[in-house]
Design a protein around this motif. Structure first.
Motif, PDB file in Angstrom:
ATOM      1  N   GLY A 188      37.010  41.750   3.477  1.00  0.00           N
ATOM      2  CA  GLY A 188      36.510  40.404   3.194  1.00  0.00           C
ATOM      3  C   GLY A 188      35.672  40.290   1.935  1.00  0.00           C
ATOM      4  O   GLY A 188      35.189  39.202   1.608  1.00  0.00           O
ATOM      5  N   GLN A 189      35.490  41.391   1.208  1.00  0.00           N
ATOM      6  CA  GLN A 189      34.604  41.374   0.034  1.00  0.00           C
ATOM      7  C   GLN A 189      35.344  41.318  -1.312  1.00  0.00           C
ATOM      8  O   GLN A 189      34.716  41.162  -2.352  1.00  0.00           O
ATOM      9  CB  GLN A 189      33.701  42.623   0.045  1.00  0.00           C
ATOM     10  N   GLU A 239      40.648  45.892  -1.050  1.00  0.00           N
ATOM     11  CA  GLU A 239      39.998  45.806   0.258  1.00  0.00           C
ATOM     12  C   GLU A 239      41.031  46.123   1.328  1.00  0.00           C
ATOM     13  O   GLU A 239      42.235  45.962   1.105  1.00  0.00           O
ATOM     14  CB  GLU A 239      39.354  44.433   0.497  1.00  0.00           C
TER      15      GLU A 239
END
Ligand code: FE2
Length: 374
Positions: A188-189, A239
């Motif tokens: 999610g980053q 990610e």
């Protein structure tokens, strides 16, 4: 000293000019021994040193160079030092991706105004060889970007370092410059850090790979590549994506205890020689099965290099609209399954080897299975 990068293109519209990678600094458990590894195995030459002998009491740093690539290997002298704490948490890893700029103060101020977090305000370092200005901001995880302005410096590396040679008869293996540096960030980053490079440093989004591009039967990841104005700095950001089993990115994050640099891609213009030398000197590579080579000719067409040699050295090949590329990936270069290197030779191609992703990730999964982490 000679600035380390390729010739600068004229970029009048670049709002955050960067000339190239200045150096990459690793924090490691035993910099003295790591320096021997990079000399013997990778053909880097020891050029500078700082430590107790130069008046630096708390750490030792070894500066190694091959063509335009400069590595700094640093260890601390005591357990409470920030460097020791970094190594305790992350293992050996990349602390600083340093960027060569013409104006470190301006780069820093612009970055801060645009939302970067300061690590250290601009300062001027001086010795008898001249002066270097540095300023540092945070990026993903515990990783930093240092802006280095060295327009007025003729020393071996930076003020505080002395020239140092080694008795090792180093044989360079044709490594030329840093092609790209990849960061792994937590689930999610990715978009947050892509936006950071776009907003703070004026990078452009080059390519997006989703889990349909990069997935195997078991694991998946997503990746976006950002690049600076002149294109010399390329930072893919990965990610993890949902798969049936633990992805290589999750494994990295688990062992690195957070986000960090996953791999450094270094360019050569003779990958057959470079990889032959690396193998003879004990560097280990991921292995794709021989079946990979059954379809490679029809996938990439004519290439200049000898396909038998490519197969013998287990080098991967891919083609895009601009040309083709040859690439290979080392196994992690420390005991934790974290940082590794890519060796890349570009024959026109500007991409990252998308056609190899599946074979590559299956090779990584075989390694993960041996480690018991898949
Ligand atoms: Fe890469």
């Amino acid at each position: 000293m000679e600035p380390i990068t390729k010739e600068i293109k004229n970029q009048t519209s670049d709002t955050f000019p960067i000339n190239g990678t200045d150096y990459i600094e690793f924090y490691c458990g035993n910099a003295k021994q790591s320096a021997i590894y990079y000399q013997n195995a990778f053909g880097f030459k020891l050029v500078a040193y700082c430590g107790p002998e130069t008046g630096v009491r708390d750490r030792a740093s070894y500066v190694l160079q091959q063509d335009k690539i400069r590595l700094v290997l640093t260890s601390a002298m005591g357990p409470d030092h920030e460097i020791s704490q970094h190594v305790l948490k992350h293992g050996d890893g990349v602390k600083v991706l340093a960027l060569w700029v013409d104006d470190a103060e301006k780069a820093y101020q612009t970055a801060i105004e645009r939302g970067a977090v300061s690590f250290e305000a601009p300062k001027t370092l001086k010795d008898e060889f001249g002066e270097v200005k540095v300023a540092t901001i945070h990026t993903y995880g515990d990783t930093l970007h240092t802006f280095v302005e060295r327009s007025n410096y003729n020393g071996p590396f930076m003020p505080g370092y002395m020239a140092k040679e080694s008795a090792i008869d180093v044989k360079p293996i044709g490594l030329l410059y840093v092609d790209h540096c990849v960061g792994n960030v937590e689930l999610g980053q990715m978009n947050k850090w892509v936006k950071f490079y776009q907003d703070v440093m004026g990078f452009k989004l080059l390519i997006t790979f989703d889990d349909k591009d990069i997935s195997t039967e078991y694991t998946a990841l997503m990746s976006k590549v950002v690049s600076n104005g002149n294109g010399y700095i390329k930072f893919p950001i990965n990610e993890p994506a949902k798969g049936l089993k633990k992805s290589q990115i999750e494994e990295y994050i688990e062992y690195y205890h957070g986000a960090g640099v996953q791999h450094i891609a270094v360019a050569t213009d003779d990958i057959l020689y470079t990889v032959d030398q690396l193998r003879k000197r004990g560097v280990e590579f991921l292995r794709v099965p021989d079946t990979y080579y059954e379809t490679v000719a029809e996938r990439v067409g004519e290439i200049k290099e000898d396909m038998n040699e490519i197969k013998r050295l287990n080098i991967l090949v891919d083609r895009d609209d601009d040309g083709y590329l040859l690439q290979i990936f080392t196994k992690p270069v420390q005991d934790r399954p974290t940082v590794f290197y890519e060796i890349i030779q570009r024959a026109g191609a500007k991409s990252f080897g998308k056609g190899n992703f599946k074979a590559l990730f299956e090779a990584i999964e075989r390694e993960q299975a041996v480690r018991g982490t898949l």
